[in-house]
Scaffold this motif. Structure first.
Motif, PDB file in Angstrom:
ATOM      1  N   ASP A 394      67.541  43.928  53.563  1.00 18.88           N
ATOM      2  CA  ASP A 394      68.081  42.600  53.293  1.00 18.88           C
ATOM      3  C   ASP A 394      66.960  41.676  52.813  1.00 18.88           C
ATOM      4  OD1 ASP A 394      67.023  42.808  56.008  1.00 18.88           O
ATOM      5  OD2 ASP A 394      67.557  40.696  56.151  1.00 18.88           O
ATOM      6  N   GLY A 395      67.323  40.538  52.287  1.00 17.24           N
ATOM      7  CA  GLY A 395      66.332  39.583  51.810  1.00 17.24           C
ATOM      8  C   GLY A 395      65.838  39.930  50.421  1.00 17.24           C
ATOM      9  N   ASN A 396      65.172  38.975  49.807  1.00 17.27           N
ATOM     10  CA  ASN A 396      64.691  39.148  48.440  1.00 17.27           C
ATOM     11  C   ASN A 396      63.497  40.083  48.387  1.00 17.27           C
ATOM     12  OD1 ASN A 396      63.973  38.788  45.737  1.00 17.27           O
ATOM     13  ND2 ASN A 396      64.547  36.627  45.767  1.00 17.27           N
ATOM     14  N   PHE A 397      63.543  41.062  47.487  1.00 19.78           N
ATOM     15  CA  PHE A 397      62.428  41.997  47.342  1.00 19.78           C
ATOM     16  C   PHE A 397      61.304  41.409  46.486  1.00 19.78           C
ATOM     17  CE2 PHE A 397      65.663  44.844  48.816  1.00 19.78           C
ATOM     18  CZ  PHE A 397      64.976  45.878  49.458  1.00 19.78           C
ATOM     19  N   TYR A 398      61.607  40.365  45.724  1.00 19.78           N
ATOM     20  CA  TYR A 398      60.622  39.787  44.807  1.00 19.78           C
ATOM     21  C   TYR A 398      60.287  38.374  45.276  1.00 19.78           C
ATOM     22  CZ  TYR A 398      62.324  43.709  42.074  1.00 19.78           C
ATOM     23  OH  TYR A 398      62.686  44.978  41.671  1.00 19.78           O
ATOM     24  N   ASN A 399      59.146  38.250  45.948  1.00 18.39           N
ATOM     25  CA  ASN A 399      58.766  36.973  46.533  1.00 18.39           C
ATOM     26  C   ASN A 399      57.615  36.287  45.810  1.00 18.39           C
ATOM     27  OD1 ASN A 399      60.430  36.870  49.180  1.00 18.39           O
ATOM     28  ND2 ASN A 399      59.591  38.938  49.161  1.00 18.39           N
ATOM     29  N   PHE A 400      56.974  36.981  44.883  1.00 17.50           N
ATOM     30  CA  PHE A 400      55.845  36.419  44.141  1.00 17.50           C
ATOM     31  C   PHE A 400      54.809  35.844  45.092  1.00 17.50           C
ATOM     32  CE2 PHE A 400      59.702  36.109  41.562  1.00 17.50           C
ATOM     33  CZ  PHE A 400      59.341  36.908  40.488  1.00 17.50           C
ATOM     34  N   SER A 401      54.510  36.618  46.117  1.00 17.79           N
ATOM     35  CA  SER A 401      53.560  36.201  47.144  1.00 17.79           C
ATOM     36  C   SER A 401      52.263  37.005  47.011  1.00 17.79           C
ATOM     37  CB  SER A 401      54.167  36.426  48.528  1.00 17.79           C
ATOM     38  OG  SER A 401      54.473  37.804  48.730  1.00 17.79           O
ATOM     39  N   TRP A 402      51.216  36.538  47.702  1.00 21.14           N
ATOM     40  CA  TRP A 402      49.930  37.235  47.728  1.00 21.14           C
ATOM     41  C   TRP A 402      49.305  37.044  49.095  1.00 21.14           C
ATOM     42  CZ3 TRP A 402      44.666  35.012  46.297  1.00 21.14           C
ATOM     43  CH2 TRP A 402      43.689  36.019  46.350  1.00 21.14           C
ATOM     44  N   ASN A 403      48.917  38.145  49.747  1.00 15.31           N
ATOM     45  CA  ASN A 403      48.412  38.066  51.123  1.00 15.31           C
ATOM     46  C   ASN A 403      46.938  37.735  51.220  1.00 15.31           C
ATOM     47  OD1 ASN A 403      47.039  40.446  50.513  1.00 15.31           O
ATOM     48  ND2 ASN A 403      48.499  41.769  51.587  1.00 15.31           N
ATOM     49  N   CYS A 404      46.296  37.467  50.101  1.00 15.44           N
ATOM     50  CA  CYS A 404      44.866  37.101  50.065  1.00 15.44           C
ATOM     51  C   CYS A 404      43.955  38.219  50.586  1.00 15.44           C
ATOM     52  CB  CYS A 404      44.606  35.806  50.832  1.00 15.44           C
ATOM     53  SG  CYS A 404      45.447  34.361  50.145  1.00 15.44           S
ATOM     54  N   GLY A 405      44.434  39.457  50.530  1.00 12.07           N
ATOM     55  CA  GLY A 405      43.585  40.596  50.857  1.00 12.07           C
ATOM     56  C   GLY A 405      43.949  41.379  52.092  1.00 12.07           C
ATOM     57  N   VAL A 406      44.725  40.764  53.004  1.00 12.35           N
ATOM     58  CA  VAL A 406      45.101  41.437  54.251  1.00 12.35           C
ATOM     59  C   VAL A 406      46.566  41.127  54.540  1.00 12.35           C
ATOM     60  CG1 VAL A 406      44.689  41.649  56.736  1.00 12.35           C
ATOM     61  CG2 VAL A 406      42.764  41.262  55.176  1.00 12.35           C
ATOM     62  N   GLU A 407      47.362  42.136  54.885  1.00 10.49           N
ATOM     63  CA  GLU A 407      48.778  41.927  55.194  1.00 10.49           C
ATOM     64  C   GLU A 407      48.930  41.383  56.599  1.00 10.49           C
ATOM     65  OE1 GLU A 407      52.951  42.456  53.872  1.00 10.49           O
ATOM     66  OE2 GLU A 407      50.981  42.093  53.000  1.00 10.49           O
ATOM     67  N   GLY A 408      49.509  40.194  56.715  1.00  8.77           N
ATOM     68  CA  GLY A 408      49.766  39.603  58.021  1.00  8.77           C
ATOM     69  C   GLY A 408      48.587  38.825  58.566  1.00  8.77           C
ATOM     70  N   PRO A 409      48.646  38.457  59.860  1.00  6.51           N
ATOM     71  CA  PRO A 409      47.572  37.671  60.476  1.00  6.51           C
ATOM     72  C   PRO A 409      46.223  38.365  60.346  1.00  6.51           C
ATOM     73  CG  PRO A 409      49.495  37.788  61.918  1.00  6.51           C
ATOM     74  CD  PRO A 409      49.742  38.754  60.799  1.00  6.51           C
ATOM     75  N   SER A 410      45.188  37.564  60.192  1.00  2.00           N
ATOM     76  CA  SER A 410      43.841  38.113  60.029  1.00  2.00           C
ATOM     77  C   SER A 410      42.833  37.244  60.771  1.00  2.00           C
ATOM     78  CB  SER A 410      43.472  38.181  58.538  1.00  2.00           C
ATOM     79  OG  SER A 410      42.136  38.604  58.366  1.00  2.00           O
ATOM     80  N   ARG A 411      41.832  37.907  61.361  1.00  2.00           N
ATOM     81  CA  ARG A 411      40.738  37.180  61.992  1.00  2.00           C
ATOM     82  C   ARG A 411      39.568  36.972  61.035  1.00  2.00           C
ATOM     83  NH1 ARG A 411      40.159  39.864  68.072  1.00  2.00           N
ATOM     84  NH2 ARG A 411      42.276  39.344  68.787  1.00  2.00           N
ATOM     85  N   LYS A 412      39.663  37.554  59.859  1.00  2.00           N
ATOM     86  CA  LYS A 412      38.581  37.471  58.892  1.00  2.00           C
ATOM     87  C   LYS A 412      38.512  36.050  58.335  1.00  2.00           C
ATOM     88  CE  LYS A 412      36.591  40.170  55.110  1.00  2.00           C
ATOM     89  NZ  LYS A 412      36.809  41.315  54.197  1.00  2.00           N
ATOM     90  N   LEU A 413      37.370  35.401  58.526  1.00  2.00           N
ATOM     91  CA  LEU A 413      37.236  33.996  58.170  1.00  2.00           C
ATOM     92  C   LEU A 413      37.468  33.759  56.686  1.00  2.00           C
ATOM     93  CD1 LEU A 413      36.593  31.146  59.124  1.00  2.00           C
ATOM     94  CD2 LEU A 413      34.155  31.621  58.725  1.00  2.00           C
ATOM     95  N   SER A 414      36.950  34.618  55.832  1.00  3.92           N
ATOM     96  CA  SER A 414      37.102  34.417  54.391  1.00  3.92           C
ATOM     97  C   SER A 414      38.568  34.473  53.969  1.00  3.92           C
ATOM     98  CB  SER A 414      36.294  35.470  53.626  1.00  3.92           C
ATOM     99  OG  SER A 414      36.744  36.783  53.933  1.00  3.92           O
ATOM    100  N   VAL A 415      39.340  35.358  54.603  1.00  3.80           N
ATOM    101  CA  VAL A 415      40.768  35.461  54.296  1.00  3.80           C
ATOM    102  C   VAL A 415      41.501  34.206  54.753  1.00  3.80           C
ATOM    103  CG1 VAL A 415      42.902  36.723  54.811  1.00  3.80           C
ATOM    104  CG2 VAL A 415      40.789  37.976  54.331  1.00  3.80           C
ATOM    105  N   ARG A 416      41.207  33.762  55.946  1.00  2.00           N
ATOM    106  CA  ARG A 416      41.865  32.568  56.478  1.00  2.00           C
ATOM    107  C   ARG A 416      41.542  31.336  55.642  1.00  2.00           C
ATOM    108  NH1 ARG A 416      39.690  32.871  62.331  1.00  2.00           N
ATOM    109  NH2 ARG A 416      40.480  30.738  62.404  1.00  2.00           N
ATOM    110  N   LYS A 417      40.274  31.208  55.222  1.00  2.00           N
ATOM    111  CA  LYS A 417      39.875  30.062  54.402  1.00  2.00           C
ATOM    112  C   LYS A 417      40.593  30.080  53.051  1.00  2.00           C
ATOM    113  CE  LYS A 417      36.916  27.863  57.027  1.00  2.00           C
ATOM    114  NZ  LYS A 417      37.174  26.453  57.451  1.00  2.00           N
ATOM    115  N   LEU A 418      40.697  31.270  52.459  1.00  2.00           N
ATOM    116  CA  LEU A 418      41.377  31.381  51.174  1.00  2.00           C
ATOM    117  C   LEU A 418      42.856  31.035  51.314  1.00  2.00           C
ATOM    118  CD1 LEU A 418      41.431  32.060  48.198  1.00  2.00           C
ATOM    119  CD2 LEU A 418      41.599  34.500  48.799  1.00  2.00           C
ATOM    120  N   ARG A 419      43.479  31.478  52.403  1.00  2.00           N
ATOM    121  CA  ARG A 419      44.891  31.150  52.625  1.00  2.00           C
ATOM    122  C   ARG A 419      45.086  29.645  52.770  1.00  2.00           C
ATOM    123  NH1 ARG A 419      46.503  36.014  56.945  1.00  2.00           N
ATOM    124  NH2 ARG A 419      46.641  37.684  55.337  1.00  2.00           N
TER     125      ARG A 419
END
Length: 633
Positions: A394-419
């Protein structure tokens, strides 16, 4: 024992749906099949056994409209239903529903009389209530689910999940700077999704396996405020209290309605009239194949109500207020692609950022209930709807999203800053575009649904707004407030009509112009990811009558820094007031005059804003951004 006197029954008026107080009594009118026996069931208030049954024979029918008038009937002491053949049904036009006070509550015994219709039997003091009536150019929409917005334990609301809870949040809405609330369906609807035509006795056995209709985009009792969204037993008064409180705070109330294809057109119009007149709402966002767009747009009673449609609205030229608007996925899709640096996305994004036709308003959103939240948009490449029980199909398969390098929550500071940077970019793309921005509630402080892009059945922590994020993301909230204030302060960013990209007033500059590494030139090649937009403030007047400022917005969604050429403005200097890259700060405490007035470098995946200042004022300008953004909301 004295026999009870038979109640007098008279011919009613079939033109007025529902149970309505008239001089000397109450008029009842509803559409029913003429081949079945129809009875009006009258209950003493709070009782689940009918006290009276009134047979409605063919003499009370006009076509398929049954109508009776009960003289001397006291609605404040009663509730009612109809019996059609052997089935007990509710009045589709009931002003009030009784027995659905708990969300998702199912009557264990399957008692058909446990849910009854009530009367709008009290006069309400509106205290000179006045609709704010913001034009679309000045409107900032904030869309929320009444229950889900305050149900989470950290919402700091006493009356959680209710209209009263929304009243408690009014100071926050004012502080944020929004002008209008858009509420997902608040009419009474079935909260448990049972298969169609399933007998009630079987449905009760399967209720634990049924899904929750959390959003409410189904048909329902369209005239009645939802009792499950109430902290009190008087749903009509509590809803009106909310509307009146919003209006006192200068905030509009716009309601979403879903009408399926089989809905009668006249019913739709009467529903809108009912909420507009008796509940003082400011407008409607209408969804579904049963919406008679042309009929609604031509209705003189609704000519000042905000009317928002999905797709292309009826656009016949008419005099008066520009009250019609369209909300579609063009802006959301194209801006998301531009944000994530897709190839061949620049041209469509620029077109959407400028769109503001004279014939109707444009509602812009990057997120809403149907898709990722803003935090999930920058945290997930794929949807994660497993909890919905449909194998993630269910739900839209095409979201035009980008996870900034890691899928889901991340502790990596560079990923969090980019998000965080991408979210700030999204806010600027939304709030600096020409149409009416619509904010999805909770996005301003990073609310997440853990990658679920279709939380229609999630009446839980997944679907509710997570207020735990509020204190963690206070900086983001302050940022959103500042951007909203900046938009309000500069009318050239939200004019009433689309900018023409030409110098039609002979000011020496077009109202809007496009730039890149060359002034007055923009490249729209497939591989282009950056563009500069200059707004000429001479084409707009501020509240004090003075011309607006020259504003230059440099959008760079390339993964490398880019140079932008700055147009030369007569007797003015360019000052940087904002940069979305974290190392540069956000809104600067003091405006920063650029040393190089011809060229400026903009960091990767970031947005910079520059403002033109008179040369004689630049050196003495020391107002902080907070001071310069002080406006009257």
């Amino acid at each position: 024992m004295e026999e009870k006197k038979a109640r007098k029954v008279m011919q009613g008026d079939p033109r007025v749906l529902g149970a309505v107080r008239r001089s000397g009594g109450y008029n009842f009118a509803a559409a029913f099949p003429t081949e079945k026996e129809i009875r009006l069931l009258l209950y003493k208030k709070g009782q689940e056994v009918p006290e009276e049954e009134i047979f409605i024979d063919s003499s009370y029918f006009t076509g398929e409209m049954a109508s009776v008038f009960l003289p001397d009937f006291k609605g404040e002491k009663y509730e009612y239903n109809y019996q059609v053949g052997d089935e007990v049904v509710h009045d589709p036009a009931a002003a009030k529903i009784v027995g659905r006070e708990g969300f998702g509550k199912v009557d264990e015994g399957g008692n058909p009389h446990s849910i009854r219709c009530g009367f709008d039997d009290r006069r309400y003091d509106w205290e000179e209530d006045c609709r704010p009536e913001y034009p679309y150019s000045d409107t900032i929409l904030y869309k929320l689910h009444v229950r889900g917005y305050t149900m989470q334990k950290n919402s700091k609301v006493r009356k959680k999940g209710t209209f009263s809870g929304i009243i408690e949040k009014i100071p926050y809405f004012q502080e944020l700077g929004i002008t209008s609330l858009e509420l997902m369906p608040v009419y009474d609807f079935e909260e448990i999704i049972f298969p169609e035509n399933m007998p009630l006795k079987y449905a009760m056995k399967m209720k634990d396996k049924m899904k929750t209709n959390y959003w409410g985009y189904t048909k329902g009792n369209y005239f009645a405020p939802k009792p499950a969204y109430c902290a009190t037993k008087d749903s009509i008064k509590e809803f009106r209290d909310m509307v009146k409180s919003l209006h006192k705070a200068g905030i509009e109330c716009i309601l979403e309605f879903y009408f399926p294809k089989e809905t009668q057109q006249l019913l739709v119009l009467q529903v809108l009239h009912h909420w507009y007149l008796t509940h003082h709402v400011d407008g409607f966002h209408l969804i579904g194949d049963g919406v008679p767009v042309e009929m609604i747009c031509k209705d003189p009673l609704l000519c000042k109500a905000k009317l928002i449609f999905t797709g292309v609205p009826y656009t016949e030229k008419k005099s008066g207020v520009r009250n019609i608007a369209v909300c579609n996925d063009d802006f959301k899709q194209n801006i998301r692609r531009f944000l994530k640096s897709d190839e061949d996305s620049l041209n469509a994004a620029v077109r959407c950022m400028r769109a503001n036709p004279a014939a109707h308003g444009i509602i812009n959103c990057i997120t809403n209930q149907d898709g990722f939240t803003l935090m999930d948009l920058v945290s997930y490449d794929s949807k994660h709807n497993e909890e919905n029980g449909e194998d993630n199909q269910d739900g839209n398969f095409y979201n035009f999203s980008w996870n900034c390098g890691v899928e889901g929550p991340s502790r990596k500071l560079s990923v969090r800053k980019l998000r965080e940077q991408q979210m700030r970019n999204a806010w600027l793309l939304l709030l600096l575009s020409q149409g009416t921005p619509m904010i999805y509630a909770g996005d301003e402080f990073g609310n997440s649904q853990q990658g679920n892009n279709n939380a229609y059945c999630q009446d839980n922590e997944t679907g509710w707004v997570d207020w735990k994020c509020f204190n963690k993301n206070k900086e983001m909230i302050d940022f959103v407030k500042d951007v909203i204030a900046f938009r309000k302060q500069h009318p050239i960013l939200h004019p009433e009509k689309e900018l023409r990209v030409m110098d039609y007033k002979s000011f020496g500059y077009p109202d809007l112009s496009y730039h890149s590494s060359r002034a007055w030139y923009a490249s729209y090649e497939d591989v282009s990811h950056h563009i500069g937009l200059m707004y000429c403030g001479l084409y707009a007047k501020k509240d004090d009558g003075q011309s607006d400022d020259f504003i230059y917005v440099a959008y760079n969604f390339h993964w490398e820094a880019q140079d932008f050429a700055l147009p030369r403005i007569k007797k003015q200097k360019w000052c940087r007031i904002f940069h979305s890259a974290p190392e540069e700060g956000y809104f600067l405490k003091e405006e920063e005059e650029l040393e190089n007035q011809k060229m400026v470098e903009v960091a990767p995946r970031s947005i910079s804003i520059f403002i033109g200042r008179q040369e004689k004022d630049v050196c003495i300008h020391g107002n902080t951004l907070k001071q310069s953004l002080t406006i009257k909301c």
